[in-house]
Design an enzyme around this catalytic site. Structure first.
Site, PDB file in Angstrom:
ATOM      1  CG  ASP A  12      -2.032   1.010   1.156  1.00 14.48           C
ATOM      2  OD1 ASP A  12      -2.150   1.682   0.116  1.00 14.48           O
ATOM      3  OD2 ASP A  12      -2.783   1.134   2.139  1.00 14.48           O
ATOM      4  CD  GLU A 107      -5.244  -1.460  -0.499  1.00 12.47           C
ATOM      5  OE1 GLU A 107      -5.427  -2.179   0.506  1.00 12.47           O
ATOM      6  OE2 GLU A 107      -6.011  -0.519  -0.820  1.00 12.47           O
TER       7      GLU A 107
END
Length: 395
Positions: A12, A107
């Site tokens: 992320d 992500e």
């Protein structure tokens, strides 16, 4: 024979949009940066960590963000730039495994189980991914590693920002038990409040709770699912290249639309965006849906079918316009604060030869091809249909 344990990585990017803005403009370093729509109805896309200290968060109205952080630097999103950086990041992923499940531009989950033969550990792979992203983009990524998706994502969240954490099987209870029950995936606000009422406040509390209390709060089925999750169990696979469910485009207006002609012009503009994206992906859809939001926040949706699966802008617009006109004529004082259109019902297995031989396949329009080529060369919006011109200067 015992099944080999999986190796899952969750990556992320830290405050992605805001970090890209700081990368391109070093003068923003150390300041509270908020990437957001700047109009009267704008919302926050991303806030960096300096802005988050003042309570600014994603999806918050920009007006509220300005009240909380009046000294912040507010920047309009640059999606093309973010997509270019995202492509570099996903290129790094592809060097380690083909099993990549992208969740957004910034992500993804990676299943690197098969790559362990080439590396000493999942941590070695995670470290190399983190370092390569930093070297190629100048940005920080938080990397979480474990034997399933639930724990890998938790590891990246717990170690942010610039995180790097692996949760091993023997460490699961140590990480999970102290966490508030609301942190668990599938526990929403209603379920969290119900669990609090029966004295369950942490994941450890939930595991120790008797069946009567747990089932009273969330029901037997959900309760047992939560027990498994609180034990760190998650069998979900990493799914690479998930099929696209729909392609959509929508716009929120600074001033409500109150004429059908202008609403039709905006509908055509969104249909051009949807058609262009569908053609670029080689996808043909059957269902056209429109999204119509009245002020202050009443949303209507309508849908209809194309006679033949397609992606031509004129055919998408013909259906969307008919749905818009029907809705408009049903309301005595129609006004719109948001308008959108989507194309769905894709079937990757369906070829042109499998379509209805008696239907007219009007999906290949010369005008679409010319428009797509010009916009690809000179930028989106370089060539639009005349009907869209009414929306120019009203963004």
């Amino acid at each position: 024979m015992q099944t080999a344990q999986r190796a899952i990585i969750h990556v992320d990017m830290d405050a992605f949009y805001a970090s890209v803005e700081e990368l391109d403009d070093p003068s923003l370093k150390g300041k509270a940066v908020v990437v957001a729509g700047l109009g009267r109805r704008g919302v926050v896309s991303t806030a960096n960590y300096e802005a988050r200290r003042f309570g600014v968060r994603s999806a918050m109205p920009t007006a509220e963000a300005r009240r909380r952080c009046p000294h912040g630097v507010y920047v309009v999103p640059r999606h093309a730039r973010y997509k270019a950086i995202s492509d570099v990041v996903f290129g790094v992923f592809g060097q380690f495994t083909p099993v990549v499940e992208g969740l957004s531009l910034d992500e993804a989950f990676l299943d690197v189980s098969a790559s362990l033969r080439l590396f000493s550990s999942v941590e070695a792979i995670g470290r190399q991914i983190k370092d390569d992203i930093r070297a190629r983009t100048g940005l920080n990524a938080s990397v979480g590693m474990s034997h399933n998706k639930l724990l890998a994502k938790l590891a990246s969240e717990l170690s942010k920002p610039d995180g790097f954490l692996a949760i091993r099987p023997e460490e699961v209870r140590g990480y999970l038990d102290p966490l508030p029950v609301g942190r668990m995936w599938t526990v929403g606000k209603v379920a969290e409040e119900a669990l609090h009422k029966v004295g369950i406040r942490t994941l450890g509390d939930l595991l120790r709770a008797d069946d009567w209390r747990l089932h009273k709060a969330v029901g037997a089925r959900h309760g047992e699912q939560l027990r498994a999750l609180c034990r760190g169990e998650d069998p979900r696979p990493v799914v690479a290249e998930a099929a696209e469910v729909s392609i959509s485009a929508e716009w929120t207006f600074e001033t409500d639309l109150d004429t059908l002609a202008l609403a039709e012009a905006w509908m055509l503009r969104q249909c051009e965006r949807v058609g262009s994206r569908a053609r670029a992906r080689g996808l043909k859809g059957r269902t056209v849906s429109v999204k119509l939001r009245e002020p202050p926040f009443v949303t209507h949706s309508r849908q209809a079918q194309l006679p033949v699966p397609g992606h031509a802008t004129p055919e998408i617009y013909a259906v969307a316009r008919r749905l818009l006109q029907t809705w408009w004529n049903q309301h005595p004082r129609p006004r719109l604060r948001l308008l959108g259109v989507s194309l769905s019902g894709f079937d990757a297995r369906q070829s042109d030869e499998q379509q209805d031989m008696f239907a007219t396949p009007a999906s290949e329009k010369p005008s679409d091809g010319v428009q797509d080529r010009i916009n690809q060369r000179f930028g989106a919006g370089a060539l639009v249909r005349a009907g869209v011109l009414k929306t120019r200067g009203k963004d």
